[in-house]
Design an enzyme around this catalytic site. Structure first.
Site, PDB file in Angstrom:
ATOM      1  N   LYS A  50       0.763  -1.455  -0.046  1.00 32.39           N
ATOM      2  CA  LYS A  50       0.085   0.377  -0.203  1.00 32.39           C
ATOM      3  C   LYS A  50       0.523   1.199   0.209  1.00 32.39           C
ATOM      4  O   LYS A  50       1.542   1.179   1.325  1.00 32.39           O
ATOM      5  CB  LYS A  50      -0.922   0.270   1.635  1.00 32.39           C
ATOM      6  CG  LYS A  50      -1.299   1.718   1.623  1.00 32.39           C
ATOM      7  CD  LYS A  50      -2.451   1.190   2.477  1.00 32.39           C
ATOM      8  CE  LYS A  50      -3.126   2.678   2.919  1.00 32.39           C
ATOM      9  NZ  LYS A  50      -3.965   2.633   4.028  1.00 32.39           N
TER      10      LYS A  50
ATOM     11  N   ASP B 100      -3.011  10.460   3.970  1.00 32.23           N
ATOM     12  CA  ASP B 100      -3.810   9.830   3.754  1.00 32.23           C
ATOM     13  C   ASP B 100      -4.184  10.763   4.869  1.00 32.23           C
ATOM     14  O   ASP B 100      -4.860  10.695   6.009  1.00 32.23           O
ATOM     15  CB  ASP B 100      -4.124   8.228   4.702  1.00 32.23           C
ATOM     16  CG  ASP B 100      -5.483   7.808   4.123  1.00 32.23           C
ATOM     17  OD1 ASP B 100      -6.377   8.565   4.138  1.00 32.23           O
ATOM     18  OD2 ASP B 100      -5.830   6.863   5.158  1.00 32.23           O
TER      19      ASP B 100
ATOM     20  N   LYS C  40     -10.075  12.970   8.328  1.00 31.97           N
ATOM     21  CA  LYS C  40      -8.796  12.534   9.199  1.00 31.97           C
ATOM     22  C   LYS C  40      -9.580  13.468  10.845  1.00 31.97           C
ATOM     23  O   LYS C  40      -9.728  14.707   9.609  1.00 31.97           O
ATOM     24  CB  LYS C  40      -8.443  12.302   9.520  1.00 31.97           C
ATOM     25  CG  LYS C  40      -8.184  10.770   8.478  1.00 31.97           C
ATOM     26  CD  LYS C  40      -6.690   9.553   9.040  1.00 31.97           C
ATOM     27  CE  LYS C  40      -6.577   8.410   7.796  1.00 31.97           C
ATOM     28  NZ  LYS C  40      -7.545   8.049   8.488  1.00 31.97           N
TER      29      LYS C  40
ATOM     30  N   ASP D 271       1.338   6.504   5.804  1.00 35.75           N
ATOM     31  CA  ASP D 271       0.623   5.390   4.800  1.00 35.75           C
ATOM     32  C   ASP D 271       1.424   4.844   3.945  1.00 35.75           C
ATOM     33  O   ASP D 271       0.454   3.808   3.430  1.00 35.75           O
ATOM     34  CB  ASP D 271      -0.627   6.274   4.832  1.00 35.75           C
ATOM     35  CG  ASP D 271      -1.770   5.387   4.785  1.00 35.75           C
ATOM     36  OD1 ASP D 271      -1.870   3.851   5.584  1.00 35.75           O
ATOM     37  OD2 ASP D 271      -2.901   5.329   4.780  1.00 35.75           O
TER      38      ASP D 271
ATOM     39  N   ASP E 192     -12.120   7.152   3.244  1.00 37.43           N
ATOM     40  CA  ASP E 192     -11.110   6.931   4.632  1.00 37.43           C
ATOM     41  C   ASP E 192     -10.452   5.519   4.849  1.00 37.43           C
ATOM     42  O   ASP E 192      -9.804   4.814   4.888  1.00 37.43           O
ATOM     43  CB  ASP E 192     -11.026   7.038   5.327  1.00 37.43           C
ATOM     44  CG  ASP E 192     -10.469   7.728   6.477  1.00 37.43           C
ATOM     45  OD1 ASP E 192      -9.047   7.645   6.020  1.00 37.43           O
ATOM     46  OD2 ASP E 192     -10.011   7.977   7.572  1.00 37.43           O
TER      47      ASP E 192
ATOM     48  N   GLU F  79      -9.258   3.918   1.977  1.00 41.17           N
ATOM     49  CA  GLU F  79      -8.973   3.953   0.287  1.00 41.17           C
ATOM     50  C   GLU F  79      -7.731   3.307   0.390  1.00 41.17           C
ATOM     51  O   GLU F  79      -7.420   2.400  -1.185  1.00 41.17           O
ATOM     52  CB  GLU F  79      -8.373   5.360   0.194  1.00 41.17           C
ATOM     53  CG  GLU F  79      -6.550   5.506   0.765  1.00 41.17           C
ATOM     54  CD  GLU F  79      -7.204   5.434   2.301  1.00 41.17           C
ATOM     55  OE1 GLU F  79      -7.711   4.864   3.605  1.00 41.17           O
ATOM     56  OE2 GLU F  79      -5.858   5.017   2.497  1.00 41.17           O
TER      57      GLU F  79
ATOM     58  N   ARG G 222      -7.819  -0.727   0.586  1.00 45.36           N
ATOM     59  CA  ARG G 222      -8.538  -1.659  -0.552  1.00 45.36           C
ATOM     60  C   ARG G 222      -8.898  -1.234  -1.194  1.00 45.36           C
ATOM     61  O   ARG G 222      -8.809  -2.364  -2.451  1.00 45.36           O
ATOM     62  CB  ARG G 222      -9.422  -2.312   0.557  1.00 45.36           C
ATOM     63  CG  ARG G 222     -10.693  -1.056   1.302  1.00 45.36           C
ATOM     64  CD  ARG G 222     -11.581  -1.314   2.238  1.00 45.36           C
ATOM     65  NE  ARG G 222     -11.054  -0.863   3.174  1.00 45.36           N
ATOM     66  CZ  ARG G 222     -11.716  -1.421   4.986  1.00 45.36           C
ATOM     67  NH1 ARG G 222     -12.535  -1.252   5.003  1.00 45.36           N
ATOM     68  NH2 ARG G 222     -11.120  -0.282   5.958  1.00 45.36           N
TER      69      ARG G 222
HETATM   70  N1  BES Z   1      -4.458   4.523   7.001  1.00 47.89           N
HETATM   71  C1  BES Z   1      -5.206   4.303   7.819  1.00 47.89           C
HETATM   72  C2  BES Z   1      -5.466   3.378   8.845  1.00 47.89           C
HETATM   73  C3  BES Z   1      -4.373   3.695   9.852  1.00 47.89           C
HETATM   74  C4  BES Z   1      -5.825   4.411  11.026  1.00 47.89           C
HETATM   75  C5  BES Z   1      -3.306   3.312  10.264  1.00 47.89           C
HETATM   76  C6  BES Z   1      -4.936   4.674  11.982  1.00 47.89           C
HETATM   77  C7  BES Z   1      -2.734   3.597  11.193  1.00 47.89           C
HETATM   78  C8  BES Z   1      -3.506   4.539  12.070  1.00 47.89           C
HETATM   79  C9  BES Z   1      -6.581   3.313   7.128  1.00 47.89           C
HETATM   80  O1  BES Z   1      -6.607   4.341   5.544  1.00 47.89           O
HETATM   81  C10 BES Z   1      -7.966   4.175   7.405  1.00 47.89           C
HETATM   82  O2  BES Z   1      -8.289   5.658   7.292  1.00 47.89           O
HETATM   83  N2  BES Z   1      -9.199   2.751   7.849  1.00 47.89           N
HETATM   84  C11 BES Z   1     -10.352   3.296   8.524  1.00 47.89           C
HETATM   85  C12 BES Z   1     -10.769   2.447   7.808  1.00 47.89           C
HETATM   86  C13 BES Z   1     -12.090   3.348   8.026  1.00 47.89           C
HETATM   87  C14 BES Z   1     -12.516   4.041   7.334  1.00 47.89           C
HETATM   88  C15 BES Z   1     -13.358   1.641   7.894  1.00 47.89           C
HETATM   89  C16 BES Z   1      -9.852   3.406   9.140  1.00 47.89           C
HETATM   90  O3  BES Z   1      -9.290   2.479  10.313  1.00 47.89           O
HETATM   91  O4  BES Z   1     -10.314   3.943  10.848  1.00 47.89           O
HETATM   92 ZN    ZN Z   2      -4.733   4.876   4.801  1.00 46.99          ZN
HETATM   93 MN    MN Z   3      -7.837   6.099   5.256  1.00 45.73          MN
END
Ligand code: BES
Ligand code: ZN
Ligand code: MN
Length: 494
Positions: A265, A270, A277, A288, A347, A349, A351
């Site tokens: 990834k 992000d 966020k 990220d 968010d 993104e 996947r």
């Molecule tokens: N890059 C983030 C995941 C992340 C968050 C990694 C905090 C490390 C610390 C990912 O893109 C993301 O934002 N995931 C969301 C998914 C949700 C919207 C289903 C998450 O984990 O909140």
């Molecule tokens: Zn992310």
């Molecule tokens: Mn994200």
């Protein structure tokens, strides 16, 4: 840090610092005994008085009579009987941390005593060269003047009592190669998003390709469109910064052998996109792209080691930003596989970019595909910062990765991919939604990916908790380069 192996008597060897290991409760190992004898028992007395018996405890001696080394560092491996690979790693990390704060040109590690402690020399030297150089890592690429604080010795010698064999020398070089890969992953991770753009990741891949004669293809926005990666592109559409899709190929194995494909990834920043966020700690979303960085780091290590294996690296790289042309919640996009996706949260993104790369992987008829991603905050809640999440459609592959994590000290833990969780991805408007609600966020993210990985053995590493550290020690860890390289080394051996 440069490594070498020397046959020498430790007491007569000239060095800025001699490093000895000590096992509590057993007879002195040969190199330690030699120093003790040369110092007329002084070493033994100091150890008995001042060295704790816990693995990783240190005793730094500015001088010692009767020996040629300027300083001596004695490191405890713990109590005899309880000395295992973990104790060795703890000890090496402690030595590395101490070295990183010293101004030394050369340090010399009395390595024969590791054999007396029960370790196999090649494996121990591989761990040692990886862990010691990782402990002395510094990042000052973007300071106006480099930090002049010490950062460990330039050269580290492993002192042996007798001549080394080829396996030992090779393992030592392998350790250094793994460290070089991990360093690349850390450097890329630490670079901020205005430096580490998708183009910079592509340029880095190109210079690896040039240095190690790898095959490389890089696609820009137009190229990605032509391939048909509608899901990946929907993430990139809100950003001025050009996306890249990187395809790297290392051919160390026979022409017919099916490759292992690593998918990383590469979200260089992000923000969450329109599903923005919160502001606090958002700077950490520069990390990220650590999955992508670990793929490039693993390529560096594998190419340096000249492993007899075929490896493909796939990196979808883009920012995730809000803008007037950004993808919106409710938008439906068509992935490269043809499956449609309702984007309920911009968010989620990671996947969306990985799914198209997973479909692209099919064309390599892979032996196995492993994707590596900072995918879910839920994984940090489940496993914290010590352990990566592992999900797979194949238990044998999962077992290989778990074992590699165990052996390298870069551990993962498996979560289930039971069918029941798939229901959470139901959409009223498309083949699937890109989020599965609050329960089991790491699992539903992997369920989403699994729908694009049906035609091969696949595993997913969620490194959201392990790829970087927050707080005073904020910075990329270079994980899971140790796990991935160990996994590939084992595949070559087996
Ligand atoms: N890059 C983030 C995941 C992340 C968050 C990694 C905090 C490390 C610390 C990912 O893109 C993301 O934002 N995931 C969301 C998914 C949700 C919207 C289903 C998450 O984990 O909140
Ligand atoms: Zn992310
Ligand atoms: Mn994200």
């Amino acid at each position: 840090m440069e490594f070498s192996i020397k046959a020498a008597s430790p007491e007569k060897h000239k060095t800025d610092c001699l490093i000895l290991v000590h096992c509590a409760g057993s007879e002195a190992a040969p190199q330690l005994a030699a120093i003790d004898a040369a110092s007329k028992g002084q070493l033994r007395r100091l150890i008995d008085r001042d060295l704790e018996e816990k693995a990783g405890s240190l005793l730094a001696l500015p001088t010692l009579p009767g020996i040629s080394a300027e300083r001596v560092l004695v490191a405890s491996l713990g109590k005899t009987g309880a000395i295992d690979a973990k104790a060795l790693r703890t000890t090496l990390a402690a030595i590395g941390k101490w070295l990183s704060g010293q101004k030394l040109k050369t340090a010399s590690f009395a390595a024969t005593d590791l054999v007396a402690a029960g370790f196999e020399l090649p494996a121990a030297l591989r761990s040692a060269s990886t862990l010691l150089s990782d402990a002395c890592y510094r990042f000052d690429a973007i300071r106006s003047t480099p930090d002049d604080k010490p950062s460990g010795p330039r050269t580290l010698e492993f002192l042996l009592q007798s001549k080394s064999d080829a396996a030992t020398r090779n393992a030592c070089e392998q350790g250094a190669a793994i460290a070089a890969g991990q360093t690349l992953a850390r450097d890329l991770g630490n670079l901020p998003a205005n430096y580490c753009t998708p183009s910079l990741l592509a340029e880095t891949a190109k210079s690896l390709a040039h240095e190690y004669k790898l095959k490389i293809q890089v696609f820009d926005r137009e190229g990605i469109e032509k391939i048909g990666m509608g899901s990946f592109l929907s993430v990139a559409q809100g950003s001025q910064e050009e996306p890249r899709f990187i395809v790297l190929e290392y051919k160390g194995g026979s022409a017919k052998a099916a490759p292992v494909v690593l998918v990383g990834k590469g979200i260089t920043f992000d923000s969450g996109g329109i599903s923005l966020k919160p502001g606090e700690g958002m700077d950490e979303m520069k990390f990220d792209m650590c999955g992508a960085a670990s793929v490039l780091g693993t390529f560096r290590a594998v190419a340096k080691m000249k492993l007899p294996i075929n490896l493909v690296g796939l990196i979808p790289a883009t920012e995730n930003l809000p803008s007037g042309v950004a993808v919106k919640p409710g938008d439906v996009v068509t992935s490269l596989s043809g499956q449609t996706i309702e984007i309920l949260n911009t968010d989620a993104e990671g996947r969306l970019i990985l799914c198209d790369a997973l479909t692209y992987a099919e064309r390599f008829k892979p032996a196995a595909v492993v994707d590596i991603a900072t995918l879910t905050g839920a994984c940090v809640i489940a496993l914290g910062h010590h352990t990566s999440g592992l999900l797979s459609n194949n238990d044998e592959l999962a077992g290989e990765l778990l074992g590699a994590g165990q052996r390298s000290g870069d551990r993962a833990w498996q979560l289930p991919l039971f069918d029941e969780y798939q229901e959470q991805l139901k959409s009223n408007f498309a083949d699937m939604a890109n989020i599965g609600g609050r329960p089991a966020g790491t699992i539903t993210a992997a369920c989403f990916l699994s729908r694009f990985a049906k035609s091969y053995k696949w595993a997913h590493l969620d490194i959201a908790g392990t790829a970087w550290k927050s707080g005073a020690e904020k910075g990329a860890t270079g994980r899971p380069v140790p796990l991935l390289t160990e996994f590939l080394l084992a595949r070559c051996a087996g």
